[in-house]
Design a protein around this motif. Structure first.
Motif, PDB file in Angstrom:
ATOM      1  N   LEU A 280      -4.424 -14.304   2.827  1.00 48.02           N
ATOM      2  CA  LEU A 280      -4.440 -13.361   3.940  1.00 48.02           C
ATOM      3  C   LEU A 280      -3.087 -13.351   4.648  1.00 48.02           C
ATOM      4  O   LEU A 280      -2.541 -12.284   4.962  1.00 48.02           O
ATOM      5  CB  LEU A 280      -5.548 -13.740   4.926  1.00 48.02           C
ATOM      6  CG  LEU A 280      -5.674 -12.873   6.180  1.00 48.02           C
ATOM      7  CD1 LEU A 280      -6.028 -11.441   5.808  1.00 48.02           C
ATOM      8  CD2 LEU A 280      -6.715 -13.450   7.128  1.00 48.02           C
ATOM      9  N   TYR A 281      -2.538 -14.526   4.881  1.00 46.05           N
ATOM     10  CA  TYR A 281      -1.234 -14.661   5.531  1.00 46.05           C
ATOM     11  C   TYR A 281      -0.162 -13.923   4.733  1.00 46.05           C
ATOM     12  O   TYR A 281       0.636 -13.147   5.284  1.00 46.05           O
ATOM     13  CB  TYR A 281      -0.893 -16.144   5.647  1.00 46.05           C
ATOM     14  CG  TYR A 281       0.386 -16.479   6.378  1.00 46.05           C
ATOM     15  CD1 TYR A 281       0.404 -16.639   7.761  1.00 46.05           C
ATOM     16  CD2 TYR A 281       1.583 -16.668   5.687  1.00 46.05           C
ATOM     17  CE1 TYR A 281       1.582 -16.968   8.439  1.00 46.05           C
ATOM     18  CE2 TYR A 281       2.753 -16.996   6.350  1.00 46.05           C
ATOM     19  CZ  TYR A 281       2.746 -17.151   7.719  1.00 46.05           C
ATOM     20  OH  TYR A 281       3.915 -17.476   8.374  1.00 46.05           O
ATOM     21  N   ALA A 282      -0.154 -14.133   3.414  1.00 44.62           N
ATOM     22  CA  ALA A 282       0.841 -13.484   2.552  1.00 44.62           C
ATOM     23  C   ALA A 282       0.656 -11.970   2.528  1.00 44.62           C
ATOM     24  O   ALA A 282       1.640 -11.222   2.500  1.00 44.62           O
ATOM     25  CB  ALA A 282       0.737 -14.047   1.134  1.00 44.62           C
ATOM     26  N   ALA A 283      -0.590 -11.518   2.574  1.00 46.02           N
ATOM     27  CA  ALA A 283      -0.860 -10.077   2.560  1.00 46.02           C
ATOM     28  C   ALA A 283      -0.341  -9.418   3.831  1.00 46.02           C
ATOM     29  O   ALA A 283       0.204  -8.309   3.789  1.00 46.02           O
ATOM     30  CB  ALA A 283      -2.356  -9.824   2.406  1.00 46.02           C
ATOM     31  N   VAL A 284      -0.478 -10.090   4.966  1.00 50.98           N
ATOM     32  CA  VAL A 284       0.024  -9.540   6.233  1.00 50.98           C
ATOM     33  C   VAL A 284       1.550  -9.469   6.212  1.00 50.98           C
ATOM     34  O   VAL A 284       2.144  -8.486   6.652  1.00 50.98           O
ATOM     35  CB  VAL A 284      -0.468 -10.392   7.422  1.00 50.98           C
ATOM     36  CG1 VAL A 284       0.192  -9.920   8.718  1.00 50.98           C
ATOM     37  CG2 VAL A 284      -1.978 -10.307   7.551  1.00 50.98           C
TER      38      VAL A 284
END
Length: 296
Positions: A280-284
């Motif tokens: 999720l962090y990488a997607a943001v």
């Protein structure tokens, strides 16, 4: 007490015979009979009166029936609930500042839905400090906050939002092709949006050396309120550029060059506990690169 034995008891009564109950339960008739006998042993009573091929419910059976039905209903309801929970998508909890909620989240969530189609999302707003605390306490999975560094959190810059002076479209500054001075700005009625950021303090400093303090007629901690007041001609003011991009495009607000504010901006970061919700962090982070390329 075995729920299958209670189920057999309820089915026999509902179907009217052991054979029909066996068919409904996809069991053999001896299996249903064995379950009823086991239940009778556990309850130490006869649930049915057998007269040859005829079977009738006993008085004890009648008294036990509503409890058996309730137990079976509770079991099936709980089983259905657990199965539904297993099929529900994961819920991601995103904490963010009001600014990020107003101007970024509406683009971010559709992007994340494409990356995590089985997930649901919950948005929780607050100050940067409160969102950082919620992230540390695992109350949110990631946070979108003002520029923030914390030894227990990983942080990545998402976007930088320049702060500029904006006037309504009929304001004289809009018609002046030359540079506007700080002294001239200070004399105008100001709608002053105060976000509490350290970077925002630099706006105050541009008026420090003036003989007269700036003419602040309205103060607010809400950028939307400031934006609407300026559009309606209540004054002029300094605002983050993202908050007024649509108004500028429509000609409702006009940015005015003020050299003293060059380089003043609000930075928004994504934060998370190290090693948690990495996808999720990488997607943001990936979203912010595309988003800033087109909108920032």
């Amino acid at each position: 007490m075995n729920i299958e034995n209670i189920e057999a008891f309820v089915y026999v009564i509902h179907c009217g015979s052991f054979n029909k109950a066996a068919e409904a339960l996809f069991l053999s008739q001896p299996s249903v009979t064995a379950r009823i006998k086991t239940l009778e042993q556990e309850l130490n009573c006869k649930l049915f009166i057998r007269d040859g091929k005829q079977v009738q419910i006993s008085e004890d059976g009648k008294r036990f029936l509503p409890f058996a039905q309730q137990m079976l209903h509770t079991y099936n309801t709980g089983k259905l609930y657990l199965n539904q929970k297993k099929s529900l998508p994961n819920e991601y909890r995103i904490g963010c500042t009001i600014s990020a909620a107003n101007y970024m989240v509406s683009d971010l969530i559709p992007y994340l839905k494409e990356s995590f189609p089985a997930a649901s999302f919950k948005i929780i707003t607050g100050t940067s400090d409160s969102i950082a605390t919620k992230t540390l306490n695992k109350e949110v999975d990631i946070g979108l906050v003002r520029k923030l560094q914390h030894p227990a959190l990983q942080s990545h810059r998402l976007y930088v939002d320049p702060i500029r002076l904006y006037v309504y479209r009929d304001h004289p500054f809009h018609l002046d092709n030359g540079h506007i001075s700080v002294e001239e700005v200070a004399k105008e009625p100001l709608v002053f949006f105060e976000c509490g950021s350290l970077d925002w303090l630099r706006i105050h400093r541009i008026f420090e050396n003036l003989e007269q303090p700036p003419n602040i007629g309205i103060q607010t901690d809400n950028s939307e309120a400031a934006r609407k007041l300026i559009i309606r001609g209540a004054g002029i003011g300094f605002l983050p550029s993202l908050s007024v991009r649509q108004d500028v495009a429509e000609g409702l607000l006009v940015p005015v060059l003020l050299p003293e504010t060059e380089g003043i901006a609000l930075q928004t970061n994504v934060i998370a506990c190290p090693g948690e919700h990495a996808e999720l962090y990488a997607a943001v982070v990936q979203f912010s690169k595309k988003w800033c390329a087109s909108d920032c």
